[in-house]
Design an enzyme around this catalytic site. Structure first.
Site, short mmCIF file in Angstrom:
data_model
loop_
_atom_site.label_atom_id
_atom_site.label_comp_id
_atom_site.label_asym_id
_atom_site.label_seq_id
_atom_site.Cartn_x
_atom_site.Cartn_y
_atom_site.Cartn_z
N ASP A 101 38.00 30.64 35.05
CA ASP A 101 39.55 30.48 34.86
C ASP A 101 39.21 28.68 34.32
O ASP A 101 38.73 28.04 33.63
CB ASP A 101 41.06 30.85 35.95
CG ASP A 101 41.95 30.56 35.44
OD1 ASP A 101 42.36 31.45 33.85
OD2 ASP A 101 42.53 29.90 35.70
N HIS A 293 40.52 39.95 34.89
CA HIS A 293 40.07 38.13 35.18
C HIS A 293 39.95 37.64 36.29
O HIS A 293 39.35 36.69 36.41
CB HIS A 293 41.73 37.62 34.60
CG HIS A 293 42.15 36.12 34.57
ND1 HIS A 293 41.38 35.26 33.34
CD2 HIS A 293 42.37 34.78 35.48
CE1 HIS A 293 41.14 34.07 33.61
NE2 HIS A 293 42.38 33.79 34.96
#
Length: 314
Positions: A101, A293
């Protein structure tokens, strides 16, 4: 069972909290938003048992690390400076840097800025992209609108307060709602009643996430809140200005990209091939079916195996 140790080190003018395990070649693990060193809990152990020194810091503004007050102290220059200064504090000349991320652009830029210090780079979810021709917020406003989450995050105090209001609920909703277990795609825009409105309270947690994990994240954010982490987003245009000298400069160390096929932030496989001119030593990407994610938390064994295989090939 391999133990994870914690200590504070002085890094780039900050007191930085790190988690580490093992001995051998150093692998620096950089977390994303809204996470901490804890997102790498599985890889710290796996890498240590494979013969590596794994180090996962709480990055600037997060967890047990200092939180500068000024927004401009969260630029990409500060963040990459922290990562490289941590190597100095560890007495390490060169290391592999992995980032997930928001940690991914820090890892990619560290490799771009200082290939002499970065032996290789691993990006999870985020891959290095060419610097845009216009400031990123201008492009986001024009193409995605004022309610796109990165644009709304620019407003001081708004998301800060909403996310901090009920910490366990925030982490249950965000971690579940952006995972491969979510019913639909992760929302990327604020609704009329806020950002979290797009992330319903889950009926149950996915199998990779426990109430103990939620409690760990909530405890780490109880003192510092979300302003430091959100200040990373508030430097998007500043980062674009500061990196002009590296416009279209390649990332030359060996590189690996790992992404979930259900990750809203991942780049499409056909676009990865188009980036090889910027990342000439990019290995074959690792795609994780059904993964969302939170790559290294949702698929810990697969991610650890892919990382260790790449590390041993260097």
């Amino acid at each position: 069972m391999t133990e994870i140790a914690h200590r504070d080190v002085q890094v780039n003018g900050l007191r930085m909290r790190i988690a580490e395990a093992g001995s051998g070649p150093t692998v620096l693990l950089l977390h994303g938003f809204p996470e901490s060193w804890y997102s790498w809990r599985h890889q710290l152990v796996a890498l240590a048992e494979a013969g590596f020194h794994a180090v996962a810091p709480d990055q600037r503004g997060y967890g047990g690390t200092d939180r500068p007050e000024r927004v401009e102290e969260y630029s990409i220059m500060h963040l990459t400076g922290d990562a490289l200064a941590l190597l100095d504090a560890l007495g390490v000349d060169r290391a592999v840097i992995a980032g997930h991320d928001w940690g991914a652009p820090v890892a990619w830029h560290a490799a771009q800025f200082r290939p002499d210090r970065v032996r290789a780079v691993i990006g999870l979810s985020g891959i290095h992209r060419p610097r845009s021709s216009r400031p990123p917020l201008e492009i986001m406003r024009r193409t995605l609108g004022e309610d796109y989450y990165m644009v709304r995050f620019q407003r001081p105090g708004e998301a800060d307060a909403e996310l901090a209001r009920d910490l366990p609920a925030t982490f249950r909703r965000l971690l579940t709602g952006s995972s491969g277990d979510a019913a639909g795609d992760a929302p990327v825009a604020f609704e009329s009643d806020g950002f979290l409105a797009g992330f319903p309270e889950p009926g149950k947690l996915p199998g990779w996430l426990t109430e103990e994990d939620i409690a760990a994240y909530a405890a780490q954010y109880a003192a510092g809140g979300f302003t430091g982490p959100l200040n990373w987003y508030r430097n998007l245009d500043r980062n674009w200005e500061l990196t002009a000298a590296w416009h279209r400069a390649p990332v030359t160390p060996p590189a690996l990209y790992i992404a979930g096929e259900r990750d809203f932030a991942a780049i499409a496989p056909d676009r990865v091939a188009g980036l090889r001119g910027l990342i000439p030593n990019l290995r074959e990407p690792v795609w994780l079916p059904g993964c969302g994610h939170w790559t290294q938390q949702e698929r810990p064994a697969e991610v650890s195996d892919a990382m260790i295989g790449f590390l041993r090939s260097l």
